[in-house]
Design a protein around this motif. Structure first.
Motif, PDB file in Angstrom:
ATOM      1  N   GLU D  13       0.728  -1.253   0.328  1.00 44.03           N
ATOM      2  CA  GLU D  13      -0.169   0.085   0.081  1.00 44.03           C
ATOM      3  C   GLU D  13       0.854   1.262  -0.223  1.00 44.03           C
ATOM      4  O   GLU D  13       1.654   1.118   0.593  1.00 44.03           O
ATOM      5  CB  GLU D  13      -0.850   0.050   1.258  1.00 44.03           C
ATOM      6  N   TRP D 166      -9.573   7.380   0.377  1.00 45.63           N
ATOM      7  CA  TRP D 166      -8.726   6.428   0.709  1.00 45.63           C
ATOM      8  C   TRP D 166      -8.997   5.541   2.167  1.00 45.63           C
ATOM      9  O   TRP D 166      -9.070   6.312   2.950  1.00 45.63           O
ATOM     10  CB  TRP D 166      -7.232   7.131   0.773  1.00 45.63           C
ATOM     11  N   LYS D 168      -7.489   3.643   4.500  1.00 47.91           N
ATOM     12  CA  LYS D 168      -6.200   3.366   4.656  1.00 47.91           C
ATOM     13  C   LYS D 168      -5.859   1.631   5.158  1.00 47.91           C
ATOM     14  O   LYS D 168      -6.852   1.241   5.702  1.00 47.91           O
ATOM     15  CB  LYS D 168      -5.541   3.955   5.884  1.00 47.91           C
ATOM     16  N   GLY D 169      -5.054   1.226   4.363  1.00 46.33           N
ATOM     17  CA  GLY D 169      -5.010  -0.332   4.792  1.00 46.33           C
ATOM     18  C   GLY D 169      -5.873  -1.241   3.838  1.00 46.33           C
ATOM     19  O   GLY D 169      -5.781  -2.322   3.637  1.00 46.33           O
ATOM     20  N   ASP D 170      -6.781  -0.371   2.969  1.00 44.29           N
ATOM     21  CA  ASP D 170      -7.628  -1.340   2.135  1.00 44.29           C
ATOM     22  C   ASP D 170      -7.702  -0.788   0.896  1.00 44.29           C
ATOM     23  O   ASP D 170      -7.303  -1.448  -0.273  1.00 44.29           O
ATOM     24  CB  ASP D 170      -9.124  -1.501   2.707  1.00 44.29           C
ATOM     25  N   ARG D 171      -8.186   0.255   0.587  1.00 46.40           N
ATOM     26  CA  ARG D 171      -8.076   0.789  -0.862  1.00 46.40           C
ATOM     27  C   ARG D 171      -8.175   2.346  -1.158  1.00 46.40           C
ATOM     28  O   ARG D 171      -8.424   3.032  -0.227  1.00 46.40           O
ATOM     29  CB  ARG D 171      -9.597   0.241  -1.465  1.00 46.40           C
ATOM     30  N   ARG D 195      -6.779  -1.843  -4.704  1.00 46.27           N
ATOM     31  CA  ARG D 195      -7.131  -2.611  -3.512  1.00 46.27           C
ATOM     32  C   ARG D 195      -5.721  -3.230  -3.129  1.00 46.27           C
ATOM     33  O   ARG D 195      -4.923  -3.871  -3.984  1.00 46.27           O
ATOM     34  CB  ARG D 195      -8.012  -3.729  -3.631  1.00 46.27           C
ATOM     35  N   PHE D 196      -5.351  -3.063  -1.942  1.00 48.56           N
ATOM     36  CA  PHE D 196      -3.897  -3.413  -1.288  1.00 48.56           C
ATOM     37  C   PHE D 196      -4.166  -4.753  -0.933  1.00 48.56           C
ATOM     38  O   PHE D 196      -4.647  -4.825   0.181  1.00 48.56           O
ATOM     39  CB  PHE D 196      -3.287  -2.493  -0.422  1.00 48.56           C
ATOM     40  N   ILE D 197      -3.407  -5.755  -1.528  1.00 46.88           N
ATOM     41  CA  ILE D 197      -3.433  -7.150  -0.807  1.00 46.88           C
ATOM     42  C   ILE D 197      -2.014  -7.678  -0.857  1.00 46.88           C
ATOM     43  O   ILE D 197      -1.314  -7.649  -1.860  1.00 46.88           O
ATOM     44  CB  ILE D 197      -4.198  -7.951  -1.973  1.00 46.88           C
TER      45      ILE D 197
END
Ligand SMILES: Nc1ncnc2c1ncn2[C@@H]1O[C@H](COP(=O)(O)OP(=O)(O)OP(=O)(O)O)[C@@H](O)[C@H]1O
Ligand SMILES: Nc1ncnc2c1ncn2[C@@H]1O[C@H](COP(=O)(O)OP(=O)(O)OP(=O)(O)O)[C@@H](O)[C@H]1O
Ligand SMILES: [Mg+2]
Ligand SMILES: [Mg+2]
Lengths: 333, 327, 316, 474, 283
Positions: D13, D166, D168-171, D195-197
């Motif tokens: 991210e 945003w 945070k931590g997700d998208r 999306r942050f995976i």
């Protein structure tokens, strides 16, 4: 007169009661108790359940501290000793607890339990010597050597209590506080233990503070007896004299209530104590007016309600805390 | 109607399973009957199996114990009942007071609730009503200030007080049979007298039968019409209390009576029964009491003496008693 | 009672202060310069110095510490150096995921472990005990993130009934948000349940041997009632202890499962902040953990008092 | 109608969304060309193309750059983009308190002049042939003077997409910018979600379940196999600039001896490394240069795999029994895997290598990059055409070769591209011969996306997710 | 009597399936771990990339990994590495934690407050953070891994034992021991510890499994044992992405860990029963 072995001075112990959420309350388990125990005697303490006998025992063993008052043991104040001195002193006084089940560690073998107090000795005995002493002690209380390797749960209540007695006696202490030590024992063993106690007193000069509610037992072994009622000493004197001719109405009630092998069936009806007597809370406040025994006392008079009787000498060697002691002296036993 | 006796124990054997898989017989061939309103005292050496006997009747033997024989309550075989069936009997038909006041109560529950619990369960009382009843019961067992004490936890009470709570639990449901295993051991004499009075009352007024275990012969004399003497799991003598205590026929009973504590003017030691109780693993051949008996003869060691009834209402296990019996 | 509360609060305050000092020190010891990490490998020394100044890293330690706890005291948690947003908001968002997740997982593990452990203890050495023992050991032995992968594979990829991961946020609606937490909660709960089962079993078994259980049976309580009303309650002290430990663990240490399910939780925030050396976030998060642990322990201690009246009295 | 929204998966991210104040590549991967634009841009083939500057003139001495800016361009917040804004952006990046991670890009600029609103003149101190391409980088994008301060959390640029939110931590969510200045562009998307995976398994699950439409940079090569059977998904293997290089501390014995370095290089079988570490997906390199860079020459044959010769060389250098050293490996998957294989290969020639895992970036930057306290390390260099690092002093390789420096200097001075390409070839040969670092392979770009998705970049001349041309097919 | 006891040992074991199964499993694993020190089918670090990802029996007993190493050999060598780390870490954590816990229960008062709060502080630090700290301070490797894992076990053991010990302290036999003049330390050693041994043993068994898994996490961060030394945890972590293509890579270390946890738990149960005198009569 030689100095007594134990000199108990105005001992008071309050328990803070009440739960986490309940209002705090005070229970006075010992109330300004004063008494002495001569060395080399068996000193019986009798009294009803909850009158503070076990509390007294715990304080004498320095397992608990009094709210006020002092105990002079062998010339030294018990509560002024440094932890180290106290530790050394402990070999001189041992205790047998009321509860033979809870007072034995379930994970230790009997031999180990009995040997426990030996560690306060100055010269540490060798393993073999230790074992020998343990075996001898077990024999002395009527257990056999094979049982030394067993665990407490393998014994019946009486057997366990003998283990506890063996443990208390193994350091050859000067004083043994025996709290209900024989009440769980059957007759023949009880007799053996009582004989053992008398023998230890006679041969080794061990002093016993013998707490029990069994008057017959006290009568059989005790030299002196103290009668307690609700945290106070109400009568004391030579055991024989006290039971033969009580000088306090409570002692009389006790003697009357004692069952006997020769009294069969229901005893003749006695006047039931007034309900108020039973409703009176055990949790009593600071020493107030009047005699604590008043509600149950057949001799109660106006003075008893107004003024708390103090312990006083009535006959040589006999003390009582009753305004009507003289009256009792004259009345037929 | 010649109804079945309230309790009848027939040929009960109890053995303990040993860790190595073996069995150690404790109670042997024990029989007794109890009619409604009967009071039976059981005395005996510590470890002679008195508690095991009472636990067997309650169906609460420890897992290591194996029992055989029959235990009939009003003709129903208790040993054939499952746990639910026994639950209906326990507390309701048979109440029990335990020997151990210190550990027999739940440390985390107020004593009032512990008393009330059985009532809620069996009498279908509401908790409120049951708690009221518990206060009454505490009052009946002479606990001062019962309403306040009902809210106390066991550790806040003295041993005697706890024992009285135990009694209150047992009498709560007015059982037909009360088994009291040394109920007054921890009590002082005045309270003991009161407690015995309570039990006496229940027997007299409600026809409750009582099986009282004690080693205090005075208590037995006070409470029980009949007495059974046990030694090493065997019946040694049985009969009406007065008869047993005044004319003991078995040397063991005589030994017991001699050991009752009394003041010895001469300062001589109390009489005791010589020797120690043999472990169950090494009972003597023949009569189990033979190695401690003062009157032992060779025949005593030949075989276990039979149970005989020299008189109506009197049973004894001793060959000498048989021999001395007038024909 | 009030005195007790006051004393506890005072000790709480002192503890937190000590924790804050320790946390701050630890942050200083950690290798790696936050500014250098942000600027990557091409940055020049003066760029670095500029950033260090901007982040306040060039100030003396004590000043930074005082500024930090001063901020904490006034509710200002500072600004994340990497995200550039206030840490309070950041933590708030993460708590909104992690707290419900931990609660669900704990609830689930109790729901599994208590009956299983008690059953196991009651039927000791019977078939039920062995089966329960096997199940609990399986739960312990199989790592949570594995269970997570498996669950995601089955329910998201194969069946398509659950999202494969991510968190839509509570503003997306209660149900979708909750749904996103179900599988991770299971993955978290199973190993915890395994541990809890074993603790419950051993503790209940111990209590079942006590005399008062026999007394209860003598009253006519059937086995089950004696077990639940008398044995279980007295066996709860060690169980509650473990439960307290687990809760804090679930809040702080669930990084792996959060990773597998791609949940923006506190554990991941802590890990991220750690790798990025976002010291402000680190400090605040660890402080929060400490606060939670202390709070949890306080609750556990209080529950001891509820469970065991004997402990209410001061000893000696 | 085709879909107009896209969910795009990314691995790390971004921490903040302003590429001009922080280094992480992920920032540019979200914002570059989508939200922010530069004077010039780099297209999917790596060529510099006009963007906010529609054209430029370079003076003959190469010291004056005159940019002619697009007119009528506004930032998303309505602020106009003009030469003042451009000057502001560049000054912000090169000025005193600048925290631009690539501040050196602008070091050559002497003054900036704005003769009118649409003209920007840069005067250089020295010639710099890279400047133009550098101006196309994420670190050189144009920000509005008003919005720049908040760009870290609220990026406002001139690009085709606007920042929306945003979590945070997700998208991060973007939406099409209806007022985009470049009318030639027809956007295929109106809503984009990044999306942050992090976890590769979770990435795969999200792709397979359709929760994510595309993963342009999939993390685990060994999982690529598993997408093969899935018709819904297309797998595309492209080029990147990520050169996996095992750098050595050339100042430290025994790596100061060229023969030792060459011996180590000859002990390495690159094909096996690629097979073992990256499932065979990757291209071997012989110097610090990728096949998609201009002027590339294949130097893998300079020191081919030859353990026997390697051993001989070691003996010659005075290490007949080999030696021992430590490699500091960051935790990115390629590093420990490659290191383990190198370890086994070095063992063959009697060299013992101990692997010391080293946290990246924190500890690695401190120990290796700054402290140069290491024997060997292994890391993927991401910047394109960054041969110049071998001429930098200090740099963690501690490599010093005046001949090499000369070549680079010549490149800077030359504007003739053919001549430049030739010089690049020379530089590559010097590195391949000298082996200041062990050159292993170029990481592939593992793209996995929905088979109906069009327009994503296959190759990665610069780390990015340019969405301008992305659209769904019916 | 002791003679009779000894004679029946075999019989007694037969009635303790827990002890037998658990003991056998643990002995087996330890045996493997020891054997691996002198012999494995192939060198556990030998790579044959050409033979990578071969299924069990196709190449070697349990197949090969992504670098063509023999999984069976790695498992054997991993047994030593994993077990030695887990066992040492748990031993250390349990020793320190238990010592802290029983001391707290014995002393109470100020000491209790301070110690338990200190405990809270340790526990508040995410394990990863404390592991990294340690790594920074003392470098990485076996020692760091052991201490890092032990560190986060300390509060667990401390809490568990403090609670249990407090209950033991409330019992009467403690009073008897105090009456016998025993100090707090002796009472703790002689009475409290044996009576809470149950709960400690159960925890030890549980934590052993956790320790193995934690080591995996630490290796992942580069705080565990340095590669190429195989550990089960790292094998598991490395194999994660091969779950679909080469499931045995994950299955084998997973099974090994599960078996170990299972074995230790069984052994723990068995030991607990053996140590509890009250259990002796039960079947
Ligand atoms: N820990 C405690 N907290 C509160 N009250 C207590 C506590 N211990 C004892 N008490 C109270 O103090 C009084 C005296 O108790 P103690 O145990 O000394 O009596 P006792 O004479 O030994 O009785 P018993 O013969 O039944 O053993 C009782 O009223 C009891 O309820
Ligand atoms: N769980 C057990 N395991 C092994 N032996 C036991 C167990 N419980 C009791 N016993 C043995 O069984 C015998 C009878 O025990 P029981 O408790 O019935 O005696 P008791 O007559 O009630 O004695 P007391 O008067 O002391 O209470 C004793 O010898 C005892 O040692
Ligand atoms: Mg008492
Ligand atoms: Mg009994």
């Amino acid at each position: 007169m030689k100095t007594p072995l134990i000199d108990i001075r105005r001992l008071t112990r309050d328990y803070a009661g009440g739960g986490l959420f309940a209002r705090p309350s005070l229970t006075r388990a010992l109330d300004d108790l004063t008494m002495t125990v001569e060395a080399g005697t068996i000193h019986g303490i009798v009294g009803e359940s909850g009158c503070g006998k076990s509390t007294l025992a715990r304080i004498l063993m320095a397992l608990d501290r009094p709210t006020s008052g002092d105990v002079i043991l062998d010339g030294a104040s018990l509560f002024d000793l440094s932890p180290k001195e106290l530790m050394r002193k402990r070999r001189d006084f041992q205790m047998v607890f009321q509860d033979p089940f809870g007072s034995l560690d379930p994970r230790q073998r009997v031999a180990r339990i009995v040997a426990e107090p030996l560690h306060v000795l100055d010269e540490k005995p060798s393993r073999a010597a230790k074992r020998e002493r343990v075996m001898a002690m077990l024999e002395a209380v009527g257990l056999n050597a094979a049982q030394a390797e067993r665990y407490p749960h393998e014994f019946s209540g009486g057997q366990r209590q003998r283990i506890a007695i063996a443990r208390a006696l193994i350091t050859e202490p000067k004083l043994v506080v025996a709290d209900e030590a024989v009440s769980a024992l059957d007759l023949s063993v009880q007799a053996q233990v009582l004989n053992l106690i008398t023998r230890l007193k006679r041969e080794r000069g061990v002093t016993f503070l013998f707490i029990t509610h069994n008057l017959a037992v006290v009568d059989a072994v005790a030299d002196q007896v103290g009668v307690m009622y609700r945290g106070r000493l109400v009568e004391s004197g030579p055991a024989r004299a006290v039971f033969e001719r009580p000088l306090h109405p409570y002692t009389r009630v006790l003697a009357d209530a004692e069952p006997s092998v020769t009294k069969f069936g229901r005893p003749p009806a006695r006047p039931a104590p007034p309900a108020a007597a039973l409703a009176a809370p055990l949790t009593h406040g600071p020493p107030g007016q009047g005699c604590a025994f008043l509600p149950r006392c057949p001799l109660a008079g106006p003075r008893c309600a107004a003024e708390a009787p103090v312990l006083r000498q009535v006959l040589p060697g006999r003390q009582t805390a009753c305004h009507h002691a003289e009256q009792m002296l004259c009345a037929p036993a | 109607m010649s109804a079945a006796p309230l309790l009848s124990v027939e040929n009960l054997d109890i053995a303990m399973r040993l860790p190595d898989g073996g069995r150690l017989p404790i109670v042997k061939d024990l029989s007794l009957t109890l009619q409604a309103g009967d009071t039976l005292g059981i005395v005996g050496e510590s470890g002679s199996g008195k508690s095991l006997l009472s636990l067997a009747v309650m169906g609460l033997l420890p897992p290591a114990a194996i029992a055989s024989g029959r235990i009939l309550l009003e003709g129903r075989d208790l040993m054939a009942l499952d746990d639910d069936g026994m639950s209906q009997v326990r507390g309701r038909r048979i109440g029990m007071i335990f020997q151990e006041p210190m550990t027999a109560l739940n440390p985390a529950m107020t004593v009032g609730d512990q008393i009330a619990e059985g009532l809620v369960r069996h009498e279908k009382l509401s908790w409120k009503a049951a708690r009221e009843a518990a206060v009454d019961l505490l009052d009946r067992v002479r606990i001062p200030d019962p309403r306040a004490r009902a809210r106390a936890y066991p550790h806040q009470m003295s041993g005697g007080q706890r024992q009285r709570v135990g009694i209150a639990i047992a009498v709560a449901m007015r059982p037909a049979l009360m088994i009291a295993d040394e109920p007054t051991t921890a009590l002082d004499v005045t309270v003991q007298a009161e407690v015995l009075e309570i039990l006496d009352d229940l027997c007299a007024r409600e026809g409750m039968a009582l099986m009282l275990i004690s080693h205090d012969l005075g208590v037995i004399a006070r409470m029980c019409a009949r007495t059974l003497v046990l030694y090493a799991g065997r019946r040694m003598e049985e009969g009406d209390t007065r008869g047993v205590l005044t004319e003991p026929m078995n040397p063991y009973t005589r030994g017991l009576l001699r050991a009752v504590p009394r003041r010895r003017v001469d300062g001589a030691p109390l009489d005791t029964i010589p020797g120690t109780v043999p472990g169950f693993a090494r009972l003597p051949e023949g009569c189990v009491f033979s190695d401690r008996c003062g009157d032992v003869v060779a025949a005593c060691r030949a075989g276990e003496p039979a149970w005989t009834q020299p008189r109506p209402n009197r049973g004894v296990r001793c060959i000498r008693a048989q021999q001395e019996m007038p024909a | 009672m009030t005195a007790l509360l006051l004393r506890r609060s005072a000790s709480l305050f002192l503890t937190l202060l000590a924790v804050s000092g320790l946390i701050f020190l630890v942050m200083q010891v950690l290798p790696g310069d936050p500014a250098a990490i942000m600027l990557g490998t091409s940055a020049s020394p003066e760029t670095l110095a500029a950033l260090r100044h901007e982040l306040g890293l060039d100030q003396p330690m004590l000043v930074r510490y005082l500024a930090w706890i001063g901020g904490l005291a006034t509710g200002d948690l500072g600004t994340s150096t990497t995200y550039g947003v206030p840490v309070s908001g950041l933590i708030g968002e993460r708590l909104a995921v992690t707290l419900p997740l931990a609660l669900m997982a704990i609830g689930l593990s109790i729901a599994i472990a208590l009956p299983l452990g008690v059953l196991s203890a009651a039927r000791r050495n019977g078939p039920a005990d062995y089966i329960a023992g096997f199940i609990s050991q399986l739960f312990i032995a199989v790592p949570g993130f594995w269970v997570g992968l498996l669950l995601a594979l089955v329910f998201a990829v194969k069946l398509g009934v659950m999202p494969s991961g991510g968190f839509p946020g509570w503003q997306a609606g209660f149900w979708p948000a909750l749904q996103a937490l179900v599988l991770p909660a299971i993955a978290l709960a199973l190993p915890q349940a395994g541990v809890l089962t074993r603790v419950t079993r051993s503790s209940v078994a111990e209590v079942l041997g006590e005399d008062f259980v026999r007394t209860a049976r003598a009253k006519g309580l059937p086995k089950r009632a004696a077990l639940w009303r008398h044995a279980v309650r007295n066996a709860l002290v060690p169980v509650v202890t473990i439960l307290g430990l687990q809760f804090t663990f679930l809040i702080a240490g669930a990084v792996l499962v959060e990773n597998v399910f791609n949940l923006p939780g506190l554990g991941r925030l802590a890990y991220q902040a750690l790798t990025q050396r976002d010291l402000v976030v680190m400090q605040d998060v660890v402080m929060l953990f400490a606060g939670l642990v202390i709070l949890m322990n306080f609750l556990v201690d209080m529950s001891y008092l509820l469970l065991d009246p004997r402990l209410r009295e001061a000893r000696r | 109608a085709p879909k107009t929204n896209l969910v795009l998966g990314m691995n790390p991210e971004p921490q903040g969304l302003d590429p001009t104040i922080a280094a992480p590549v992920a920032i540019g991967q979200v914002t570059w060309q989508n939200v922010f634009e530069g004077l010039v841009a780099i297209d999917r083939t790596g060529k510099v193309v006009p963007q906010l500057a529609k054209s430029w003139d370079i003076s003959a001495d190469g010291l004056t750059y005159t940019f002619h800016l697009q007119e009528g361009v506004t930032f998303h917040d309505g602020e106009p983009f003009d030469s003042a804004a451009a000057k502001f952006s560049l000054d912000r990046a090169r000025g005193k308190g600048s925290v631009n991670p690539q501040k050196r890009f602008f070091a050559a600029i002497d003054t900036i002049e704005t003769p009118d609103a649409s003209t920007l003149v840069l005067k250089l101190k020295t010639r710099n042939s890279s400047l133009l391409s550098w101006l196309g980088w994420p670190a050189s994008v144009m920000l509005g003077p008003k919005s720049a301060a908040d760009a870290k959390t609220k990026p406002i640029g001139t690009g085709p997409f606007k920042f929306v939110s945003w979590a945070k931590g997700d998208r991060v969510e973007l939406a099409a910018n209806p007022g985009y200045w470049n009318k030639a562009v027809k956007l295929g998307l109106d809503k984009v979600t990044f999306r942050f995976i992090g976890d590769p398994q979770a990435q795969a699950a999200a792709l397979k379940s359709g929760d994510v439409d595309a993963f342009p940079e999939f993390a685990a090569p060994e999982l690529m196999e598993s997408f093969k059977g899935d018709e819904k998904l297309a797998t595309v293997i492209g080029n990147t600039e990520l050169k996996v290089v095992a750098g050595m501390n050339n100042a430290r014995k025994p790596f100061s001896d060229k023969r030792v370095r060459q011996a180590l290089m000859m002990a390495v079988d690159r094909t096996t490394v690629i097979e073992g570490a990256w499932s065979g997906l990757g291209q071997a390199i012989g110097s610090h240069y990728t096949p998609n860079d201009r002027g590339y020459i294949d130097t893998t044959g300079v020191h081919p795999y030859d353990p026997a010769k390697a051993k001989a060389l070691l003996t010659e250098a005075g290490y007949p029994d080999g030696f021992s050293f430590t490699i500091k490996t960051p935790q990115m998957p390629y590093a420990p895997r490659s290191a383990e294989i190198l370890q086994a290969m070095f063992a063959e020639i009697g060299v013992t290598m101990t692997i010391e895992p080293t946290e990246f970036p924190a500890k690695w930057v401190q120990d290796v990059f700054k402290g140069t306290d290491y024997d060997m390390t292994i890391v993927a260099h991401a910047e394109p055409m960054d041969l110049d690092i071998y001429a930098r002093d200090p740099y963690y390789f501690n490599y010093k070769n005046p001949a090499f420096n000369d070549v680079l200097a010549k490149i800077e001075q030359t504007t003739d591209t053919a001549e430049q390409d030739k010089l690049y070839g020379e530089a590559q040969t010097i590195l391949a011969e000298d082996v200041p670092a062990l050159y292993l392979f170029v990481l592939p770009k593992l793209g996995v996306w929905n088979a109906k998705l069009r327009g994503l970049w296959e190759n990665e001349p610069i780390p990015s997710n340019v969405l301008t041309e992305v659209h769904w097919e019916e | 009597m002791p003679a009779a006891r000894r004679k029946s040992t075999g019989l007694r074991l037969a009635t303790r399936p827990n002890l037998v199964i658990g003991g056998a499993l643990v002995a087996f694993l330890l045996g493997i771990a020891l054997v691996s020190l002198v012999w494995t089918p192939l060198p556990p670090t030998k790579m044959q990339i050409a033979l990578k990802l071969k299924a069990p029996l196709e190449k070697g007993l349990f197949g090969t990994d992504h670098l063509g190493r023999d999984v069976a050999s790695m498992l054997m060598a991993g047994a030593w590495n994993s077990l030695s780390i887990a066992v040492s870490a748990v031993a250390l954590g349990a020793a320190v934690g238990t010592a802290l816990g029983v001391t707290v229960a014995a002393r109470r008062g100020l000491f209790e407050a301070v110690a338990m709060r200190a405990n809270d502080v340790i526990f508040a630090f995410p394990p990863i953070l404390s592991a990294m700290m340690l790594g920074a301070l003392m470098g990485t490797g076996r020692g760091t891994a052991i201490i890092a894992i032990a560190t986060f076990m300390v509060p667990v053991f401390a809490r568990v034992t403090a609670g249990a010990a407090a209950q033991v302290w409330a019992r009467d036999f403690i009073l008897a021991a105090r009456g016998a003049g025993k100090g707090v330390t002796r009472i703790t050693i002689e009475h409290v510890l044996p009576n809470i041994a149950n709960q400690i043993i159960v925890q030890v068994a549980i934590q052993l499994g956790l320790a193995i898994l934690t080591e995996a996490g630490l290796s992942f961060l580069g705080l565990g044992m340095a590669p190429p030394a195989p550990t089960w945890g790292r094998m598991l972590a490395d194999s994660q992405t091969y779950l679909g293509t080469a499931p045995w890579l994950a299955l084998m270390p997973g099974l090994a860990i599960a078996l170990t946890v299972f074995g230790f738990n069984m052994l723990g149960d068995g030991l607990r029963d053996l140590l509890d005198p009250r259990e002796k009569g039960r079947t």
